[in-house]
Write a protein that holds these residues in place. Structure first.
Motif: not given
Length: 200
Positions: A1-4, A99, A101, A132, A199-200
Motif C-alpha cells: 500500500m502506498s500513501i502520499n 497517524r 502518514s 513504513l 510505501e508501507s
C-alpha cells in the motif's frame, strides 16, 4: 500500500499542509520552534517505543514542554494531526494510535530544515515501527526521506569544490558547464516526486 507523504499535500479535511505548519514554526523566529519540534519527535518516539505504557499516550498540558507546544498554535495543530486529541488538561493519543502518514509528512517536512537533521534521524525508527519505509530510486528501502539538509549541503559543497578544482561534475554538459537552472529544477522535481511516495 502506498500513501502520499508529500508534506505540502493537503490532507483530507485539512486547511493547511504539514509542510506549511512546519515552515511557519521554523520561520517564526521563535526559540520555541526547535523545542516544539523536539517535543513532537519525543512524543512520537515514546509512543512507538513504549506502546504498552499509558503515560506515553498522554501529554499533560501543565508540563513545560507541552506548554511551549501550546504557545505555538501551528505546533499544537501538528500534535493533533499526529494523532493526539485535545482533552482539556491533556493531549491523549487517539485509540487508533499515531497517524503514520502524518508522521511521514512531518519527517519529510523537517528534512527540509537545516537545524532539524538530527530530528529526522530520530524519527527513522518510528517510521520503521509504523511499518513504513521510503523507497529509493534504486528500489531499496530506507527509513529516511532522502539525504538530510546537512548531507545535501555537504554534497553541494563537495561538488562546487570539485568543479573549482577542475574535477568532474556528474551532471556536466558537453561543454563542461555546471547544470543549468532548468536541469536543477528537473532534478528537484524528480526528487520531490520520489519523496512524495512512501510505501508501507
Amino acid at each position: 500500500m502506498s500513501i502520499n507523504a508529500d508534506p505540502f499535500g493537503l490532507p483530507d479535511g485539512g486547511t493547511t499542509t504539514t509542510g506549511q505548519l512546519v515552515m511557519s514554526i521554523a520561520q517564526s523566529g521563535s526559540d520555541n520552534g526547535l523545542k516544539c519540534f523536539e517535543t513532537l519527535v519525543k512524543a512520537v518516539c515514546n509512543t512507538v517505543d513504549k506502546p504498552e505504557e499509558p503515560r506515553y499516550r498522554e501529554l499533560r498540558r501543565d508540563v513545560a514542554a507541552v506548554v511551549q507546544v501550546d504557545a505555538v498554535p501551528a505546533c499544537a495543530m501538528l500534535l493533533r494531526r499526529l494523532g493526539f486529541k485535545d482533552m482539556g488538561d491533556r493531549y491523549r493519543l487517539q485509540y487508533s494510535g499515531l497517524r503514520s502518514s502524518e508522521v511521514a509528512r512531518f519527517q519529510c517536512a523537517l528534512n527540509e530544515l537545516e537545524h532539524c537533521s538530527d530530528l529526522v534521524v530520530r524519527l527513522a525508527p518510528a517510521i520503521h515501527a509504523l511499518g513504513l519505509h521510503w523507497t529509493k530510486p534504486d528500489g531499496s528501502s530506507t527509513f529516511m526521506p532522502g539525504p538530510t539538509y546537512r548531507e545535501r549541503q555537504q554534497r553541494d559543497r563537495d561538488l562546487l569544490q570539485s568543479a573549482r578544482n577542475g574535477g568532474s561534475w556528474t551532471g556536466q554538459t558537453a561543454r563542461g558547464d555546471l547544470p543549468s537552472a532548468e536541469d536543477e529544477e528537473d532534478a528537484q522535481l524528480q526528487e520531490a516526486l520520489r519523496l512524495s511516495m512512501i510505501e508501507s
